[in-house]
Design an enzyme around this catalytic site. Structure first.
Site, PDB file in Angstrom:
ATOM      1  CE1 TYR A  13      43.718  34.754  42.968  1.00  0.00           C
ATOM      2  CE2 TYR A  13      44.204  35.426  40.718  1.00  0.00           C
ATOM      3  CZ  TYR A  13      44.158  35.701  42.077  1.00  0.00           C
ATOM      4  OH  TYR A  13      44.559  36.910  42.536  1.00  0.00           O
ATOM      5  CB  SER A 238      47.537  43.790  47.956  1.00  0.00           C
ATOM      6  OG  SER A 238      48.908  43.644  48.269  1.00  0.00           O
ATOM      7  CE  LYS A 239      46.135  39.105  41.476  1.00  0.00           C
ATOM      8  NZ  LYS A 239      45.829  39.502  40.158  1.00  0.00           N
ATOM      9  NE  ARG A 240      52.898  45.521  45.949  1.00  0.00           N
ATOM     10  CZ  ARG A 240      52.581  46.508  46.795  1.00  0.00           C
ATOM     11  NH1 ARG A 240      53.305  46.709  47.870  1.00  0.00           N
ATOM     12  NH2 ARG A 240      51.551  47.288  46.556  1.00  0.00           N
TER      13      ARG A 240
END
Ligand code: GLU
Length: 464
Positions: A13, A238-240
């Site tokens: 994405y 990071s994603k978090r």
């Protein structure tokens, strides 16, 4: 007039780092009345996916970054790349290399053992003999053997790479497919890029790309390598921390302008200004002022900006945005009043929806703790009198101040403290004690609906 591009590889994405370089490229092109192009770098067919391409275009649409001309797909330009590979071969600026994988591995091991950086040793550079049989050759560029490859980076300043750092790298694999650095350079040159703005993870690709430009006599664009976005601890995002799909920001209730404002400031500034409308960004953004050091992702700031934009965009716009969250206000006669009331405290559209739902939906239960604390013996008769007061004044009750005008004398006359009346009303109207001012809720619901809800709560004795 700057011609810029965003050139994502559709392997996943679109994340916010990508969107930020896209925004910078977009702003610079638009500010200079230039062109902003979108190029999908999809030659690595194994890692590409259709969904990711759609996601990039969808994200662009959401944030309103429009690009000029058609999207270019590298996968559709293979013939062009092959033509230039042939030209380089014909002009003696590239050559076939017949080294087998085993030979390459052996060379690499030897260099590592000697504590040297693994690099191609140029053994086929001037080869004139008979090629070994059964080896499909790769094509390598003839990179300069000595001197310095220099350029002035718009962010980092003068950059000098020793020619020895760039070997004769492969420009076409044995199956004829051109390699990454080759196609980027060809496309940027043919698409007449004047300014290439990209993440500084690409910095080491730049000298290689310059070798290609020079070999083909193309003009070298100006490069701007933008430092990374780190997490608040200075580590890789990071994603978090927020390194998620741009569309996830939409799903979490962020407005596109808040995200763009957040991103423009992550890596660029204009004094201590925090709020930038698109017009201001277009007037002020200059890639030559991009910060030299990495920036830190700051969720609080994003929320703060989002709250600002939620408060400041039109109610019409908010109502449209809320449709996405299944909150339909368009036909509601009190739309303006509800939004004026709820947008003051919402940091995201999800919070806005929750506070609207909290007022508009009829309570199906009553918060136990609140009921215990605020609903007493005398509450029922007090509420009955209050309902009578509302009904007697029904025709003059429209705005919050109308309710206030009749409620204050009522409280005084009965010798009540505000919470004695307000908390049971809040619970009756919304099911809980956490809600905006009672006058506002009454005004939003209107006299009839409010009376109905108070009656319903009384009929069930607040679920006691
Ligand atoms: N396709 C590269 C990427 O997605 C960007 C290449 C460039 O901007 O030069 O990271």
């Amino acid at each position: 007039m700057a011609i810029t591009r965003f050139a994502p590889s559709p392997t996943g994405y679109l994340h916010i780092g990508g969107l930020r370089t896209a925004l910078y490229s977009f702003l610079w092109a638009r500010r200079t009345q230039g062109e902003f192009r979108l190029r999908i770098e999809d030659t690595d067919t194994q890692r590409n996916n259709e969904e990711a391409m759609k996601a990039i275009i969808e994200a662009f649409e959401w944030v309103g970054l429009n690009y000029d001309n058609e999207v270019e797909y590298q996968s559709q330009r293979l013939e062009i790349y092959k033509k230039y590979i042939q030209q380089l071969l014909d002009e003696g600026n590239a050559y076939y290399c017949y080294m087998s994988k085993e030979e390459l591995d052996a060379l690499r091991e030897e260099q590592m053992a000697n504590k040297q950086t693994p690099r191609y040793d140029g053994r086929y550079r001037d080869f004139t003999g008979t090629p070994p049989e059964g080896v499909e050759p790769v094509v390598r560029i003839k990179a300069p053997k000595e001197g310095v490859i220099s350029f002035v980076d718009g962010v980092k300043g003068a950059m000098n790479f020793n020619a020895t750092e760039v070997d004769d790298f492969v420009i076409a694999r044995s199956n004829g497919m051109p390699t990454y650095n080759f196609v980027v350079a060809i496309d940027d040159a043919l698409m007449k890029m004047t300014d290439v703005i990209r993440g500084d993870d690409h910095l080491t690709n730049t000298p290689k790309q310059i070798v290609i430009y020079k070999a083909l006599g193309f003009d070298v664009p100006k490069f701007y390598h933008v430092p990374m976005i780190n997490n608040p601890q200075g580590k890789k995002l990071s994603k978090r921390d927020g390194a998620m799909d741009v569309m996830e920001y939409k799903r979490q209730g962020y407005l596109a302008e808040a995200l763009l404002n957040f991103l423009v400031r992550l890596g660029w500034s204009n004094g201590d200004q925090e709020i930038f409308s698109m017009d201001e960004m277009l007037e002020l953004f200059d890639p030559n002022n991009i910060n030299k050091s990495a920036s830190a992702y700051n969720e609080e700031k994003l929320l703060w900006l989002n709250a600002h934009y939620i408060k400041n965009v039109s109610n019409e716009r908010l109502a449209n945005e809320l449709e996405f969250f299944d909150c339909h206000l368009s036909g509601h006669d009190k739309k303006e009043m509800i939004l004026d009331l709820c947008k003051e405290r919402a940091q995201t559209l999800l919070e806005l929806k929750a506070s609207i739902d909290n007022i508009l939906s009829t309570p199906t239960s009553y918060e136990n703790k609140g009921v215990k604390k605020f609903v007493k013996e005398e509450t029922a008769s007090m509420l009955e009198s209050y309902v009578a007061l509302l009904e007697a004044n029904k025709t003059s009750l429209h705005l919050a101040c109308d309710y206030e005008a009749i409620t204050k004398p009522f409280i005084e006359e009965k010798g009540l403290k505000f919470p004695q009346l307000f908390q049971p009303i809040r619970i009756a109207l919304t099911g809980g004690t956490q809600a905006p001012s009672v006058y506002d809720i009454l005004a939003v619901l209107g006299c009839d609906e409010s009376v109905q809800r108070i009656h319903a709560a009384l009929a069930q004795n607040f679920g006691k």
